[in-house]
Design a protein around this motif. Structure first.
Motif, mmCIF file in Angstrom:
data_model
loop_
_atom_site.group_PDB
_atom_site.id
_atom_site.type_symbol
_atom_site.label_atom_id
_atom_site.label_comp_id
_atom_site.label_asym_id
_atom_site.label_seq_id
_atom_site.Cartn_x
_atom_site.Cartn_y
_atom_site.Cartn_z
ATOM 1 N N MET A 29 32.188 0.570 55.217
ATOM 2 C CA MET A 29 32.118 1.792 54.394
ATOM 3 C C MET A 29 31.677 1.379 52.993
ATOM 4 S SD MET A 29 35.771 3.403 55.586
ATOM 5 C CE MET A 29 36.816 2.146 54.888
ATOM 6 N N ASP A 30 30.388 1.331 52.760
ATOM 7 C CA ASP A 30 29.898 0.815 51.475
ATOM 8 C C ASP A 30 29.216 1.915 50.666
ATOM 9 O OD1 ASP A 30 29.530 -1.123 49.555
ATOM 10 O OD2 ASP A 30 27.678 -1.883 50.421
ATOM 11 N N GLY A 31 29.310 1.784 49.337
ATOM 12 C CA GLY A 31 28.602 2.701 48.444
ATOM 13 C C GLY A 31 29.509 3.607 47.626
ATOM 14 N N ASN A 32 30.818 3.388 47.697
ATOM 15 C CA ASN A 32 31.743 4.238 46.927
ATOM 16 C C ASN A 32 31.492 4.136 45.423
ATOM 17 O OD1 ASN A 32 32.980 4.773 49.327
ATOM 18 N ND2 ASN A 32 34.824 3.567 48.920
ATOM 19 N N GLY A 33 31.336 2.900 44.950
ATOM 20 C CA GLY A 33 31.172 2.675 43.517
ATOM 21 C C GLY A 33 29.905 3.333 43.000
ATOM 22 N N ARG A 34 28.802 3.141 43.724
ATOM 23 C CA ARG A 34 27.526 3.734 43.290
ATOM 24 C C ARG A 34 27.580 5.259 43.346
ATOM 25 N NH1 ARG A 34 24.143 0.562 47.297
ATOM 26 N NH2 ARG A 34 26.209 -0.096 47.968
ATOM 27 N N TRP A 35 28.298 5.790 44.328
ATOM 28 C CA TRP A 35 28.458 7.249 44.445
ATOM 29 C C TRP A 35 29.086 7.800 43.168
ATOM 30 C CZ3 TRP A 35 32.442 10.800 44.316
ATOM 31 C CH2 TRP A 35 32.206 12.041 44.923
ATOM 32 N N ALA A 36 30.113 7.116 42.662
ATOM 33 C CA ALA A 36 30.798 7.569 41.447
ATOM 34 C C ALA A 36 29.914 7.343 40.221
ATOM 35 C CB ALA A 36 32.117 6.819 41.290
ATOM 36 N N GLU A 37 29.280 6.160 40.164
ATOM 37 C CA GLU A 37 28.448 5.840 38.997
ATOM 38 C C GLU A 37 27.317 6.847 38.836
ATOM 39 O OE1 GLU A 37 27.606 1.749 39.909
ATOM 40 O OE2 GLU A 37 29.630 1.118 39.280
ATOM 41 N N LYS A 38 26.760 7.302 39.966
ATOM 42 C CA LYS A 38 25.692 8.310 39.914
ATOM 43 C C LYS A 38 26.166 9.607 39.266
ATOM 44 C CE LYS A 38 23.578 9.476 43.728
ATOM 45 N NZ LYS A 38 23.119 9.523 45.138
ATOM 46 N N ARG A 39 27.471 9.837 39.346
ATOM 47 C CA ARG A 39 28.068 11.060 38.777
ATOM 48 C C ARG A 39 28.720 10.786 37.422
ATOM 49 N NH1 ARG A 39 27.693 11.241 43.883
ATOM 50 N NH2 ARG A 39 27.464 13.190 45.023
ATOM 51 N N ASN A 40 28.451 9.621 36.864
ATOM 52 C CA ASN A 40 29.084 9.207 35.603
ATOM 53 C C ASN A 40 30.599 9.241 35.671
ATOM 54 O OD1 ASN A 40 26.748 8.598 34.104
ATOM 55 N ND2 ASN A 40 26.372 10.812 33.887
ATOM 56 N N GLN A 41 31.114 8.885 36.827
ATOM 57 C CA GLN A 41 32.567 8.852 36.997
ATOM 58 C C GLN A 41 33.014 7.403 37.171
ATOM 59 O OE1 GLN A 41 33.385 11.251 40.446
ATOM 60 N NE2 GLN A 41 32.890 13.180 39.423
ATOM 61 N N PRO A 42 34.302 7.141 36.922
ATOM 62 C CA PRO A 42 34.787 5.772 37.190
ATOM 63 C C PRO A 42 34.719 5.450 38.686
ATOM 64 C CG PRO A 42 36.596 7.218 36.491
ATOM 65 C CD PRO A 42 35.332 8.006 36.350
ATOM 66 N N ARG A 43 34.553 4.182 39.006
ATOM 67 C CA ARG A 43 34.359 3.772 40.410
ATOM 68 C C ARG A 43 35.492 4.236 41.330
ATOM 69 N NH1 ARG A 43 30.852 -0.302 41.743
ATOM 70 N NH2 ARG A 43 32.326 -1.062 43.270
ATOM 71 N N ILE A 44 36.699 4.313 40.774
ATOM 72 C CA ILE A 44 37.840 4.699 41.623
ATOM 73 C C ILE A 44 37.649 6.107 42.214
ATOM 74 C CG2 ILE A 44 39.258 5.535 39.680
ATOM 75 C CD1 ILE A 44 40.558 3.731 42.852
ATOM 76 N N MET A 45 36.908 6.957 41.490
ATOM 77 C CA MET A 45 36.646 8.301 42.026
ATOM 78 C C MET A 45 35.834 8.206 43.312
ATOM 79 S SD MET A 45 38.321 10.151 40.052
ATOM 80 C CE MET A 45 37.852 11.837 40.398
ATOM 81 N N GLY A 46 34.952 7.219 43.353
ATOM 82 C CA GLY A 46 34.173 6.995 44.573
ATOM 83 C C GLY A 46 35.067 6.541 45.717
ATOM 84 N N HIS A 47 36.036 5.690 45.389
ATOM 85 C CA HIS A 47 36.960 5.226 46.437
ATOM 86 C C HIS A 47 37.810 6.395 46.940
ATOM 87 C CE1 HIS A 47 35.633 1.206 45.770
ATOM 88 N NE2 HIS A 47 36.176 1.084 44.577
ATOM 89 N N ARG A 48 38.198 7.276 46.003
ATOM 90 C CA ARG A 48 38.983 8.454 46.429
ATOM 91 C C ARG A 48 38.153 9.330 47.365
ATOM 92 N NH1 ARG A 48 41.535 9.481 40.831
ATOM 93 N NH2 ARG A 48 43.181 7.920 40.935
#
Ligand code: IPE
Ligand code: IPE
Ligand code: MG
Length: 264
Positions: A29-48
């Motif tokens: 399951m890869d890409g959580n961090g980039r998903w959040a960064e694309k939205r200008n959010q902290p990486r943890i939001m991607g993990h959530r």
């Protein structure tokens, strides 16, 4: 084999002719961090958001009749991340386990965690043990979470186990076979993965199930994990269904064998 499962949403409608369902799907399951960064959010939001995607995938696999879903949640190398991200991931693992396990249990899902669990805090180890104990008798989809897992660790622990047997005089070196090694690996009691999926655009294994993926079909998707939904899963399963698995034989042999088994 259909799983005895009753999630709230209607069963997925798969394209016609897609009868070749993988028994075991293993996912990086890869890409959580980039998903959040694309939205200008902290990486943890991607993990959530990634946890939400897990929920969808569990339902999708159960409805498609997949028997085992293995999810790479935290690799033995992920400790190298910034301390804050690792800490937040551990917290998320803790809360997600606590929150989701009842729902999984209600839906007859059996939860297993594989990896070097002793690397986790005592409270997290306890929660893992409780989740496994609660769901161990369930007969529906088996969900395996690979946490503090590394393929090299897995092979090493299997080798150590066999070496200890030799040392104790219970096993001869000549009797160490690939089958015996396989029996000492994590997931030994489950069918080998049929379909491997990696989301997030990278084309590598990143120390996932090195031994178990020997004959698995690989599927790489550019979709970032939080966006990987049931349609994306269905596309992967359709791709799997069109492949010819030869296991060293010729294509002709495989075709002949199919005709023989279907005609008797
Ligand atoms: C995968 O997403 C989740 C874990 C490794 C825990 P990443 O966090 O690796 O996301 P990217 O690759 O940085 O986008
Ligand atoms: C693999 O993803 C591990 C998990 C998804 C848990 P990574 O994002 O850690 O992999 P690399 O570092 O890009 O190879
Ligand atoms: Mg990554």
């Amino acid at each position: 084999m259909a799983n005895d499962i009753s999630f709230d949403t209607p069963p997925s409608v798969l394209p016609a002719g897609k009868q070749n369902i993988p028994r075991h799907v293993a996912i990086i399951m890869d890409g959580n961090g980039r998903w959040a960064e694309k939205r200008n959010q902290p990486r943890i939001m991607g993990h959530r958001a990634g946890v939400e995607a897990v929920r969808g995938m569990v339902e999708g696999c159960a409805k498609n009749g997949v028997e085992v879903l293995t999810l790479f949640a935290f690799s033995s190398e992920n400790w190298r991340r910034p301390k804050q991200e690792v800490g937040l991931l551990m917290e998320l693992f803790m809360t997600a386990l606590g929150r989701e396990v009842k729902r999984l249990h209600k839906n007859n899902v059996r939860l297993r965690v594989v990896g070097d669990i002793e690397g986790f805090s005592k409270p997290l180890q306890k929660r893992v043990a409780e989740a496994q104990a609660l769901t161990q008798e369930n007969t529906g989809l088996t969900v395996v979470v690979a946490a503090n897992y590394g393929g090299r660790w897995d092979i090493t622990q299997a080798a150590k186990y066999l070496a200890a047997q030799v040392q104790a005089g219970q096993l001869n070196v000549e009797d160490i076979t690939p089958e015996r090694m396989a029996d000492a690996m994590s997931l030994a009691d489950l069918p080998e993965p049929d379909l491997f999926i990696r989301t997030g655009g990278e084309s590598r294994i990143s120390n996932f199930l090195l031994w178990q993926l020997a004959y698995t079909e690989f599927y790489f998707s550019d979709i970032l994990w939080p966006d990987f939904n049931i349609d994306a899963l269905n596309n992967a399963i359709v791709s799997f269904a069109t492949r010819q698995r030869r296991f060293g034989r010729t294509g002709q042999q495989v075709e002949q064998n199919k005709t023989r088994t279907t005609s008797c």
